[in-house]
Design a protein around this motif. Structure first.
Motif, PDB file in Angstrom:
ATOM      1  N   ARG A  86       5.276  88.098  30.855  1.00  0.00           N
ATOM      2  CA  ARG A  86       3.868  88.098  30.469  1.00  0.00           C
ATOM      3  C   ARG A  86       3.655  88.529  29.014  1.00  0.00           C
ATOM      4  O   ARG A  86       2.941  87.894  28.253  1.00  0.00           O
ATOM      5  N   ARG A  87       4.328  89.608  28.649  1.00  0.00           N
ATOM      6  CA  ARG A  87       4.092  90.171  27.333  1.00  0.00           C
ATOM      7  C   ARG A  87       4.549  89.222  26.222  1.00  0.00           C
ATOM      8  O   ARG A  87       3.868  89.043  25.213  1.00  0.00           O
ATOM      9  N   HIS A  88       5.701  88.622  26.464  1.00  0.00           N
ATOM     10  CA  HIS A  88       6.242  87.691  25.479  1.00  0.00           C
ATOM     11  C   HIS A  88       5.309  86.497  25.306  1.00  0.00           C
ATOM     12  O   HIS A  88       5.027  86.057  24.182  1.00  0.00           O
ATOM     13  N   LEU A  89       4.793  85.972  26.417  1.00  0.00           N
ATOM     14  CA  LEU A  89       3.875  84.835  26.344  1.00  0.00           C
ATOM     15  C   LEU A  89       2.586  85.236  25.642  1.00  0.00           C
ATOM     16  O   LEU A  89       2.024  84.464  24.861  1.00  0.00           O
ATOM     17  N   VAL A 121       9.337  79.594  33.799  1.00  0.00           N
ATOM     18  CA  VAL A 121       8.174  80.138  33.089  1.00  0.00           C
ATOM     19  C   VAL A 121       8.399  80.065  31.572  1.00  0.00           C
ATOM     20  O   VAL A 121       7.492  79.725  30.809  1.00  0.00           O
ATOM     21  N   GLN A 122       9.621  80.351  31.146  1.00  0.00           N
ATOM     22  CA  GLN A 122       9.943  80.242  29.721  1.00  0.00           C
ATOM     23  C   GLN A 122       9.725  78.817  29.219  1.00  0.00           C
ATOM     24  O   GLN A 122       9.122  78.595  28.171  1.00  0.00           O
ATOM     25  N   ASN A 123      10.231  77.858  29.984  1.00  0.00           N
ATOM     26  CA  ASN A 123      10.057  76.451  29.620  1.00  0.00           C
ATOM     27  C   ASN A 123       8.584  76.099  29.508  1.00  0.00           C
ATOM     28  O   ASN A 123       8.151  75.472  28.545  1.00  0.00           O
ATOM     29  N   ALA A 124       7.826  76.510  30.535  1.00  0.00           N
ATOM     30  CA  ALA A 124       6.397  76.211  30.550  1.00  0.00           C
ATOM     31  C   ALA A 124       5.736  76.816  29.312  1.00  0.00           C
ATOM     32  O   ALA A 124       4.903  76.178  28.658  1.00  0.00           O
ATOM     33  N   ARG A 129      -0.426  75.134  26.132  1.00  0.00           N
ATOM     34  CA  ARG A 129      -1.380  75.400  25.052  1.00  0.00           C
ATOM     35  C   ARG A 129      -1.891  76.832  25.195  1.00  0.00           C
ATOM     36  O   ARG A 129      -1.845  77.600  24.251  1.00  0.00           O
ATOM     37  N   ALA A 130      -2.326  77.181  26.400  1.00  0.00           N
ATOM     38  CA  ALA A 130      -2.896  78.518  26.567  1.00  0.00           C
ATOM     39  C   ALA A 130      -2.585  79.159  27.917  1.00  0.00           C
ATOM     40  O   ALA A 130      -2.749  80.357  28.075  1.00  0.00           O
ATOM     41  N   ARG A 131      -2.146  78.349  28.884  1.00  0.00           N
ATOM     42  CA  ARG A 131      -2.015  78.935  30.230  1.00  0.00           C
ATOM     43  C   ARG A 131      -0.742  78.512  30.957  1.00  0.00           C
ATOM     44  O   ARG A 131      -0.343  77.346  30.915  1.00  0.00           O
ATOM     45  N   VAL A 132      -0.179  79.491  31.657  1.00  0.00           N
ATOM     46  CA  VAL A 132       0.929  79.225  32.582  1.00  0.00           C
ATOM     47  C   VAL A 132       0.591  79.936  33.877  1.00  0.00           C
ATOM     48  O   VAL A 132       0.068  81.050  33.860  1.00  0.00           O
TER      49      VAL A 132
END
Lengths: 202, 452
Positions: A86-89, A121-124, A129-132
């Protein structure tokens, strides 16, 4: 052959110890000076995970990988993936949300499935653009995980696959229960309109 | 459920200074109140004994041929880990996961390096929640109030929170049934788990339950499935060896244990089992070496018991080294011997009567009325039988042989008993005893006609 693998495994092991030392020193410095170096720690953890994944992929491609199946609280597993990513994203301006409606324990290989979901999740996150969104639910077909994003989607969901996706597919199919195997499915669209990664475990 | 780390004491067990330092930094950043270190196995045991920490972070590889898993098993064996203490295995490699998936005795959790303070906290909170869920059950189980413990489990199983611990609940239920001696219910519980997933530990549980019901052929078939599929599951070898011994297949028992004992040279419970199998198999030298290793090196205080000393003496007797046997027995303290239960007194005096007739014969003769009148465990009966044969007390010897051959362990000790009779040139007498026992079986325990 086994000797070669032992040498590799022991090298990976030592490297991870060094990486752990680096991470612990950074964590201490963060606490001491009240600064956020989480991206540095993320890079370290990602490096360690890559090393492990390389070994895993090696075993999977040689068809000598064995699962270590334990009962897993699915919600805990999702919490952990979210904690990892989460934090990285957020640094990249992407919001990671998750829902988990699975209340029962599920027999699965915790480390491998966690890695597969982290990778998804990393790939996504790379294309979003803004959401995973990460979701987990179960039905008669088994346990389902879905990772979706609001990016452009897969160029070709049926096409060639990265190491991460090959690992995901093999890990899923190794999960076997009462004669049924797991599987992976890629698609475009979904609720966020982008790529949809799905993992099904029996 | 956030934990208040301000009061929590951590113990870091790791033989590598760098790794210890890493764990300290992570634990303290996560908020640990104090972090203590143990560089190895013995220090860890010492520190945990004296002042048990709230959280133990233990590396899987401890050096000196020891593993964190072994430490965990030893702590549980001596009841040194309170249920409230969190034992978390730390590992740099995935291979520990294979161990956790197979074995019965697992840590509260394990975590793979490198990890952040946040991840450690998340894991500890999940473990704490689980401990909280089972707290009442653990209390009753520890007091051996098995009915109450099972009732708590049954009630918890139906709750919403219980769904997350479905397998753990079933597993605990099975273990409690086994501990309470309800082998049939234990079997049913383990089979209930297997219906959901083929866990090696559950299959091994079925084998153990069947063994307790003396359904040996089925037990053996079940444990073979586990041994062939879960290579990391060393405990399965112990279970298999026990079943083999009960079946009288001592060579297979020893072979199975030999292979695993080489991989776990400092597991002294396994060494004891190996000694037992080797002795039954007639490999007295292996039995002697294994027991000598146990008595010399199982360093946990109180670990080497009277039973172990008696076993060591027994292996010396078996090897024909009466001087060594006498030495072991004479070194046992007088007060220790005086306080022994009848079974152990019987073994002690019987072994001494064989090793050193001068010293032992009188005490053995003094115990005779009690030996004739009392039920004895198999191992003591064999000791008494051996001594009775040596001092030529035929009535006592034949009585013990009859009891042994009609008891549950008949297959296990058949070869041993036959050999003891043969040593005195009395094979024919033993054959006659066997015949009588068989006749009695046929006549449903009624004394067969024509025999006294």
């Amino acid at each position: 052959m086994h000797r070669l693998l032992d040498v590799l495994a022991s090298g990976v092991h030592d490297t991870k110890n060094q990486l752990f030392y680096a991470e612990s020193q950074i964590a201490e410095a963060e606490a001491k000076h009240g600064i956020d170096l989480s991206e540095a720690r993320y890079a370290i953890e990602t490096a360690a995970v890559r090393l492990t994944r390389t070994l895993t992929a090696y075993h999977l491609l040689r068809n000598d990988a064995t699962l270590a199946v334990v009962p897993v609280v699915v919600a805990d597993l999702c919490d952990e993936v979210v904690l990892d990513q989460r934090r990285h994203l957020a640094h990249a301006g992407i919001t990671l949300t998750h829902t988990c409606s699975v209340q029962d324990e599920w027999p699965l290989d915790r480390d491998l499935i966690t890695d597969v979901l982290n990778n998804a999740v990393q790939n996504a996150g790379r294309y979003a653009r803004a959401r995973v969104r990460l979701s987990a639910w179960n039905d008669d077909g088994g346990l389902h995980f879905r990772v979706e994003d609001d990016g452009p989607g897969y160029a070709d969901p049926e096409g060639g696959r990265s190491t991460g996706l090959i690992v995901a597919e093999r890990v899923a199919s190794l999960h076997e229960r009462q004669g049924r195997c797991g599987g992976m499915h890629l698609a475009n669209g979904g609720e966020l309109g982008g790529a949809v990664f799905e993992l099904r475990l029996p | 459920m956030p934990i208040d780390y301000k009061n929590k004491r951590f113990l870091v067990v790791d033989d590598q200074p760098l790794a210890r330092e890493s764990l300290r930094a992570i634990a303290q950043t996560a908020g640990a109140f104090s972090v203590d270190f143990a560089p190895g196995y013995q220090d860890a045991i010492f520190k945990i004994r004296n002042n048990c920490p709230d959280v133990i972070l233990c590396d899987y590889i401890l050096g000196d041929g020891r593993s964190g898993q072994q430490l965990l098993e030893e702590l549980r064996r001596f009841n040194m880990l309170p249920d409230e203490t969190i034992f978390m295995m730390v590992t740099g490699e995935q291979s520990y996961e294979q161990v956790v998936a197979a074995v019965e005795l697992v840590p509260d959790d394990y975590i793979i390096k490198p990890f952040s303070p946040d991840k450690l906290m998340l894991r500890l909170e999940k473990v704490a929640a689980k401990k909280e869920f089972f707290a009442g059950f653990y209390r009753e189980k520890r007091k051996q109030e098995y009915e109450k413990a099972l009732a708590i489990l049954a009630a918890k199983k139906e709750t919403e929170a219980g769904r997350a611990y479905r397998f753990e609940t079933l597993r605990q239920e099975a273990e409690v049934h086994l501990a309470a001696g309800n082998a049939e219910q234990a079997e049913a519980a383990y089979r209930g788990i297997l219906e959901k997933y083929e866990f090696p530990w559950a299959r091994a549980g079925v084998a153990k339950s069947l063994h307790h019901q003396n359904r040996l052929t089925e037990a053996r078939a079940e444990i073979e499935k586990v041994v062939s599929s879960a290579a990391q599951y060393f405990d399965a070898a112990d279970i298999k060896a026990n079943i083999c011994m009960a079946q009288g297949e001592h060579e297979e028992a020893q072979k199975t244990l030999d292979a695993v004992a080489k991989k776990t040279p400092r597991n002294y419970l396994r060494k004891r089992l190996l000694a037992e199998a080797a002795e039954l198999n007639g490999d007295t030298e292996t039995a002697r070496a294994a027991m000598a290793d146990v008595v010399a090196n199982d360093t946990m205080p109180g670990a080497v018991s009277t039973e172990d000393q008696l076993t060591l003496a027994r292996t010396h007797v078996g090897a024909g080294d009466l001087i060594a046997a006498e030495k072991v027995l004479v070194l046992m303290r007088e007060s220790e011997v005086m306080n022994l239960e009848l079974a152990q007194q019987a073994s002690f005096s019987a072994l001494l009567a064989v090793a050193s007739p001068d010293k032992g014969k009188k005490k053995f003769a003094g115990l005779r009325p009690a030996l004739v009148a009392s039920p004895l465990p198999t191992v003591s009966r064999v000791d008494v039988l051996r001594a009775a044969l040596v001092v030529d007390d035929r009535e006592l010897a034949d009585g013990q042989a009859r009891e042994l051959m009609s008891g549950e362990d008949a297959k296990k000790v058949f070869g041993t008993v036959r050999k003891l009779y043969a040593l005195q040139g009395r094979e024919n007498d033993f054959r006659e005893i066997q015949r009588q026992v068989a006749m009695q079986r046929i006549h449903h325990e009624e004394p067969p006609a024509g025999t006294a």
